[in-house]
Design an enzyme around this catalytic site. Structure first.
Site, PDB file in Angstrom:
ATOM      1  N   ARG A   1       0.838  -1.203   0.000  1.00 37.67           N
ATOM      2  CA  ARG A   1       0.000   0.000   0.000  1.00 37.67           C
ATOM      3  C   ARG A   1       0.873   1.253   0.000  1.00 37.67           C
ATOM      4  O   ARG A   1       0.594   2.224  -0.728  1.00 37.67           O
ATOM      5  CB  ARG A   1      -0.927  -0.002   1.227  1.00 37.67           C
ATOM      6  CG  ARG A   1      -2.110  -0.957   1.146  1.00 37.67           C
ATOM      7  CD  ARG A   1      -2.752  -1.096   2.519  1.00 37.67           C
ATOM      8  NE  ARG A   1      -4.011  -1.811   2.540  1.00 37.67           N
ATOM      9  CZ  ARG A   1      -4.131  -3.129   2.518  1.00 37.67           C
ATOM     10  NH1 ARG A   1      -3.036  -3.883   2.432  1.00 37.67           N
ATOM     11  NH2 ARG A   1      -5.325  -3.704   2.574  1.00 37.67           N
TER      12      ARG A   1
ATOM     13  N   ASP B   1       6.139 -10.669  -3.063  1.00 38.02           N
ATOM     14  CA  ASP B   1       5.005  -9.782  -3.334  1.00 38.02           C
ATOM     15  C   ASP B   1       5.462  -8.342  -3.533  1.00 38.02           C
ATOM     16  O   ASP B   1       4.992  -7.636  -4.437  1.00 38.02           O
ATOM     17  CB  ASP B   1       3.999  -9.847  -2.182  1.00 38.02           C
ATOM     18  CG  ASP B   1       2.987 -10.968  -2.366  1.00 38.02           C
ATOM     19  OD1 ASP B   1       3.343 -11.962  -3.018  1.00 38.02           O
ATOM     20  OD2 ASP B   1       1.856 -10.840  -1.856  1.00 38.02           O
TER      21      ASP B   1
ATOM     22  N   ASN C   1       1.585 -14.125  -7.693  1.00 32.08           N
ATOM     23  CA  ASN C   1       0.400 -14.443  -6.892  1.00 32.08           C
ATOM     24  C   ASN C   1       0.185 -13.369  -5.833  1.00 32.08           C
ATOM     25  O   ASN C   1      -0.318 -13.634  -4.744  1.00 32.08           O
ATOM     26  CB  ASN C   1       0.568 -15.817  -6.228  1.00 32.08           C
ATOM     27  CG  ASN C   1      -0.764 -16.422  -5.797  1.00 32.08           C
ATOM     28  OD1 ASN C   1      -1.836 -15.959  -6.195  1.00 32.08           O
ATOM     29  ND2 ASN C   1      -0.709 -17.447  -4.970  1.00 32.08           N
TER      30      ASN C   1
ATOM     31  N   SER D   1     -13.624 -10.319  -0.616  1.00 35.05           N
ATOM     32  CA  SER D   1     -12.272  -9.881  -0.275  1.00 35.05           C
ATOM     33  C   SER D   1     -12.279  -8.394   0.018  1.00 35.05           C
ATOM     34  O   SER D   1     -12.816  -7.604  -0.765  1.00 35.05           O
ATOM     35  CB  SER D   1     -11.298 -10.183  -1.420  1.00 35.05           C
ATOM     36  OG  SER D   1     -10.031  -9.621  -1.148  1.00 35.05           O
TER      37      SER D   1
ATOM     38  N   GLN E   1      -9.818  -6.600  -0.269  1.00 35.96           N
ATOM     39  CA  GLN E   1      -8.896  -5.958  -1.205  1.00 35.96           C
ATOM     40  C   GLN E   1      -9.627  -5.230  -2.328  1.00 35.96           C
ATOM     41  O   GLN E   1      -9.096  -4.285  -2.912  1.00 35.96           O
ATOM     42  CB  GLN E   1      -7.925  -6.988  -1.785  1.00 35.96           C
ATOM     43  CG  GLN E   1      -6.894  -7.475  -0.778  1.00 35.96           C
ATOM     44  CD  GLN E   1      -5.927  -8.477  -1.372  1.00 35.96           C
ATOM     45  OE1 GLN E   1      -5.958  -8.768  -2.571  1.00 35.96           O
ATOM     46  NE2 GLN E   1      -5.065  -9.030  -0.533  1.00 35.96           N
TER      47      GLN E   1
ATOM     48  N   SER F   1     -12.838  -8.711   6.982  1.00 34.58           N
ATOM     49  CA  SER F   1     -11.466  -8.226   7.169  1.00 34.58           C
ATOM     50  C   SER F   1     -11.410  -6.709   7.349  1.00 34.58           C
ATOM     51  O   SER F   1     -10.574  -6.016   6.756  1.00 34.58           O
ATOM     52  CB  SER F   1     -10.586  -8.652   5.986  1.00 34.58           C
ATOM     53  OG  SER F   1     -10.658 -10.028   5.762  1.00 34.58           O
TER      54      SER F   1
ATOM     55  N   ASP G   1      -5.909 -13.909   8.197  1.00 36.10           N
ATOM     56  CA  ASP G   1      -4.595 -14.510   7.953  1.00 36.10           C
ATOM     57  C   ASP G   1      -4.048 -15.160   9.213  1.00 36.10           C
ATOM     58  O   ASP G   1      -3.589 -16.306   9.201  1.00 36.10           O
ATOM     59  CB  ASP G   1      -3.618 -13.453   7.431  1.00 36.10           C
ATOM     60  CG  ASP G   1      -3.908 -13.071   5.986  1.00 36.10           C
ATOM     61  OD1 ASP G   1      -4.609 -13.837   5.301  1.00 36.10           O
ATOM     62  OD2 ASP G   1      -3.451 -12.006   5.548  1.00 36.10           O
TER      63      ASP G   1
ATOM     64  N   LYS H   1      -7.981 -17.117  -1.143  1.00 36.00           N
ATOM     65  CA  LYS H   1      -6.619 -16.641  -0.888  1.00 36.00           C
ATOM     66  C   LYS H   1      -5.639 -17.346  -1.833  1.00 36.00           C
ATOM     67  O   LYS H   1      -6.028 -17.824  -2.897  1.00 36.00           O
ATOM     68  CB  LYS H   1      -6.255 -16.893   0.578  1.00 36.00           C
ATOM     69  CG  LYS H   1      -7.111 -16.105   1.571  1.00 36.00           C
ATOM     70  CD  LYS H   1      -6.766 -14.627   1.560  1.00 36.00           C
ATOM     71  CE  LYS H   1      -7.488 -13.878   2.666  1.00 36.00           C
ATOM     72  NZ  LYS H   1      -7.074 -12.452   2.737  1.00 36.00           N
ATOM     73  N   GLU H   2      -4.363 -17.409  -1.432  1.00 35.36           N
ATOM     74  CA  GLU H   2      -3.347 -18.011  -2.287  1.00 35.36           C
ATOM     75  C   GLU H   2      -3.713 -19.433  -2.697  1.00 35.36           C
ATOM     76  O   GLU H   2      -3.306 -19.914  -3.751  1.00 35.36           O
ATOM     77  CB  GLU H   2      -1.995 -18.004  -1.569  1.00 35.36           C
ATOM     78  CG  GLU H   2      -1.278 -16.667  -1.585  1.00 35.36           C
ATOM     79  CD  GLU H   2      -1.779 -15.689  -0.542  1.00 35.36           C
ATOM     80  OE1 GLU H   2      -1.116 -14.672  -0.310  1.00 35.36           O
ATOM     81  OE2 GLU H   2      -2.859 -15.920   0.052  1.00 35.36           O
TER      82      GLU H   2
ATOM     83  N   HIS I   1       2.499 -19.393   1.344  1.00 36.46           N
ATOM     84  CA  HIS I   1       3.480 -19.118   2.395  1.00 36.46           C
ATOM     85  C   HIS I   1       2.933 -19.385   3.786  1.00 36.46           C
ATOM     86  O   HIS I   1       3.646 -19.884   4.672  1.00 36.46           O
ATOM     87  CB  HIS I   1       3.945 -17.656   2.283  1.00 36.46           C
ATOM     88  CG  HIS I   1       2.829 -16.648   2.314  1.00 36.46           C
ATOM     89  ND1 HIS I   1       2.877 -15.509   3.067  1.00 36.46           N
ATOM     90  CD2 HIS I   1       1.616 -16.597   1.688  1.00 36.46           C
ATOM     91  CE1 HIS I   1       1.768 -14.807   2.899  1.00 36.46           C
ATOM     92  NE2 HIS I   1       0.991 -15.457   2.067  1.00 36.46           N
ATOM     93  N   ARG I   2       1.667 -19.074   4.028  1.00 37.76           N
ATOM     94  CA  ARG I   2       1.130 -19.226   5.383  1.00 37.76           C
ATOM     95  C   ARG I   2       0.916 -20.697   5.750  1.00 37.76           C
ATOM     96  O   ARG I   2       1.026 -21.068   6.920  1.00 37.76           O
ATOM     97  CB  ARG I   2      -0.147 -18.417   5.537  1.00 37.76           C
ATOM     98  CG  ARG I   2       0.079 -16.939   5.282  1.00 37.76           C
ATOM     99  CD  ARG I   2      -0.872 -16.031   6.021  1.00 37.76           C
ATOM    100  NE  ARG I   2      -0.622 -14.647   5.651  1.00 37.76           N
ATOM    101  CZ  ARG I   2       0.355 -13.893   6.155  1.00 37.76           C
ATOM    102  NH1 ARG I   2       1.173 -14.397   7.057  1.00 37.76           N
ATOM    103  NH2 ARG I   2       0.524 -12.650   5.755  1.00 37.76           N
TER     104      ARG I   2
ATOM    105  N   LYS J   1       7.276 -15.305  -0.307  1.00 36.20           N
ATOM    106  CA  LYS J   1       6.213 -14.340  -0.615  1.00 36.20           C
ATOM    107  C   LYS J   1       6.169 -13.223   0.415  1.00 36.20           C
ATOM    108  O   LYS J   1       5.908 -12.061   0.084  1.00 36.20           O
ATOM    109  CB  LYS J   1       4.871 -15.074  -0.669  1.00 36.20           C
ATOM    110  CG  LYS J   1       3.673 -14.199  -1.018  1.00 36.20           C
ATOM    111  CD  LYS J   1       2.422 -15.062  -1.111  1.00 36.20           C
ATOM    112  CE  LYS J   1       1.180 -14.217  -1.356  1.00 36.20           C
ATOM    113  NZ  LYS J   1       1.192 -13.568  -2.672  1.00 36.20           N
TER     114      LYS J   1
END
Length: 644
Positions: free
Chosen positions: A27, A49, A93, A170, A172, A198, A317, A344-345, A389-390, A415
């Site tokens: 951001r 990312d 991604n 989302s 986003q 979120s 997350d 998500k991913e 990644h998570r 990521k």
């Protein structure tokens, strides 16, 4: 690296400096690019990312530089829409780059192609595109409707009035519209349709926009008005907070593994919603302390975490970490309102259910929830990470249950946290291993067993494993040149160890595997690569609290390469032959000194020259020549060195 094997761990404690927040990093970069003036960004996250965002900004005419001395990034803002009006962008991604850039480019009056990896093309973007089309933007799908890749064409933008966007897929999408609308110069209201998920991530967006001079009027979480006649202006210097989502793994490690584990770079005044993960841990019984720029976690006074039922919409997350923490709770745990995991991913609800079951949990999966019932004992497993990644970072916590775990594709942590596994290792304590090797009759088995008994550690006589395979082969009529047959025996070997005795099925074979014939066959069996591979995981499962003493040829090189103490015991051939002679005679077995000398010399040559696990001292092993030493002296030597 295709996989990473994590050992069982005794606990966790220590201190970690967090990398920058991915959400704040991308951001900040985009707002700095669109703003008037130069912005210095400190503590920017180094990750895949962020790299995708930096690459895209360069392609769009934004100049930025990294200062080697400080690692600060300086972004020269373009003061409005992007100056480059034609570009093809690959964004991997990176949802935090793809969604906001889509909105900013749709309002920049150019022609752009946006694509990513296959998974990015499965992540929905239709609600954002619908919102942009309400403004007059020309955004076209190059594949399936509602999903990337995208083709953005120049269009006449008609801002003002109200734009609607769904909020239940989302956050986003709303973030992208909010950040792009100041480019129009006209006041515009965004109406959120449905429940906004979120919300803390929207709070991050609004906070950062305000720092760049654009204050959004908010009516609850359903209506947002971006004022007209405003432009982004650089705040000069911007600090990126440590990533609160990444903090969750270390705080959970402290809560599960005793602690204290302190994370630095984020604290009680954080603008990130995932800081509330610490509150969730407190509900589970963890002891939490928090300062301006740090958070610390310890295990509950009572030991195990408490079972829980939580609405986790506000920390989607970090909620993934709670799903794995549920393995250490005292009962079934329910995670509610996590529908956003689906986009998500990877489909994180489905993926989490699959992988939790691998380690022994019972899992109920719903459209927007998971119920995790912890097993009595965790099961070793290879965890697939789905290029997410998570998933990789969450499942590293399994080792704190005294269970080894393999993380497939560990590099996916790049990521957001490329150095994650190094950081995790710095605050965790693996179950210690003492590896002891040496030629036949050097005393390594006796010394290893005595050291294990003195320390209260488990004992692994790896040579006995190969002797058992040899004995089983003789009983089953499997030839020593039948590699597939020997490997099949090794994989299903009904072996048990305990109280100084060794069983093959229901038979006590402690003496049978020590005959010279069995020893000779075992030496040949041990040279078979397929047999060694079949026994590898079985040997690793001997590693359990409080520690392990492992005796064998590849204990320190292949089976436990991270062993903290490695020893190589040796002695002259005559002394070793004498020891073997005495051992056999004490058991009432026939022995001949001349044949024993010849056999040991031949075995040493064979063991040293074989291609699989040859007999040799490892560079990091301590050499101990026991020719003139008693067993007591050798044991004392190993104990002293291992304790120093």
């Amino acid at each position: 690296m295709e996989h990473l094997d994590l050992p069982p761990m005794l606990g966790a404690s220590g201190r970690i400096r967090l990398p920058g927040s991915k959400s704040i990093s991308n951001r900040s970069l985009l707002l700095a690019a669109l703003a008037e003036g130069s912005t210095r960004i400190r503590d920017l996250l180094a990750s895949d990312d962020v790299d995708r965002m930096l690459e895209a900004l360069s392609a769009l005419g934004v100049r930025w530089s990294r200062e080697p001395a400080s690692d600060d990034f300086v972004v020269q803002g373009v003061g409005g829409p992007f100056p480059v009006k034609q570009a093809t962008l690959f964004l991997g991604n990176a949802g935090t780059a793809f969604r906001p850039l889509t909105a900013a480019l749709a309002l920049s009056g150019g022609e752009y192609h946006l694509s990513g990896v296959a998974r990015m093309h499965e992540r929905p973007i239709g609600d954002l595109v619908d919102g942009l089309r309400q403004l007059g933007a020309d955004v076209r799908y190059l594949g399936a409707d509602g999903f990337p890749p995208l083709h953005i064409m120049p269009a006449t933008i008609a801002p003002g009035g109200a734009v609607s966007v769904r909020g239940d897929v989302s956050s986003q999408f709303l973030t992208a519209l909010l950040m792009a609308l100041p480019l129009t110069g006209v006041a515009t209201t965004i109406e959120v349709v449905g429940e906004l998920i979120s919300k803390p991530y929207i709070a991050i967006t609004l906070d950062l926009m305000a720092r760049f001079g654009v204050v959004v009027e908010r009516d609850g979480w359903r209506r947002f008005t971006v004022p007209g006649g405003v432009r982004y202006r650089s705040p000069g210097t911007l600090y990126v907070e440590g990533d609160a989502s990444s903090a969750s793994y270390f705080l959970a490690a402290g809560a599960i593994g005793g602690g204290p584990v302190r994370v630095e770079g984020v604290g009680k005044d954080s603008i990130q919603g995932d800081i509330r993960f610490a509150e969730a841990l407190e509900i589970l019984g963890a002891r939490i302390e928090m300062g301006d720029n740090w958070v610390e976690a310890r295990a509950p006074e009572a030991g195990r975490l408490k079972a829980f039922t939580l609405d986790l919409n506000h920390i989607p997350d970090a909620a993934m970490t709670l799903a794995v923490a549920a393995l250490f709770a005292d009962g079934p745990c329910r995670l509610n309102n996590i529908a956003s995991w689906r986009v998500k991913e990877t489909d994180r609800i489905a993926a989490m259910a699959i992988e939790l079951r691998k380690v022994g949990a019972t899992v109920e999966e719903g459209a927007d929830y998971l119920v995790v019932t912890p097993p009595r004992q965790l099961v070793p497993a290879a965890i697939d990470t789905y290029d997410d990644h998570r998933m990789a970072m969450c499942f590293s916590l399994v080792g704190l249950g005294g269970c080894r775990v393999r993380i497939n594709d560990p590099k996916c942590v790049g990521k957001t946290f490329p150095a994650y596994f190094e950081a995790f290792a710095s605050v965790t304590r693996p179950v210690p291993v003492i590896a002891i090797d040496g030629p036949s009759a050097s005393g390594k088995g006796t010394v290893a067993a005595r050291v294990a008994a003195a320390l209260g550690f488990a004992f692994l006589d790896s040579g006995a494993m190969y002797r058992l395979v040899a004995l089983a082969a003789a009983r089953e009529g499997v030839g020593l040149d039948d590699e597939a047959g020997l490997a099949a025996l090794a994989a299903t070997l009904p072996a048990r160890f305990g109280e100084g005795r060794i069983w093959l099925g229901a038979d006590d074979v402690s003496d049978a595997i020590r005959t010279e014939a069995c020893s000779a066959s075992a030496s040949r069996v041990a040279a078979v690569a397929a047999v060694r591979a079949a026994l590898l995981d079985r040997q690793r499962d001997f590693r359990r609290a409080p520690g392990l003493v492992a005796d064998g040829r590849d204990m320190g090189s292949i089976v436990f390469p991270d062993a903290g103490n490695k020893f190589f015991l040796t002695a002259s051939v005559p002394v070793r032959a004498e020891r073997r002679y005495k051992q056999l005679m004490d058991k009432g077995m026939h022995a001949n000194m001349e044949s024993l000398l010849k056999d040991l010399e031949e075995r040493d040559r064979r063991d040293a020259s074989r291609s699989v696990a040859p007999l040799k001292k490892l560079p990091d092993a301590i050499l101990l020549d026991t020719t003139t030493m008693s067993i007591d002296e050798a044991v004392a030597f190993v104990l002293e060195k291992a304790g120093s």
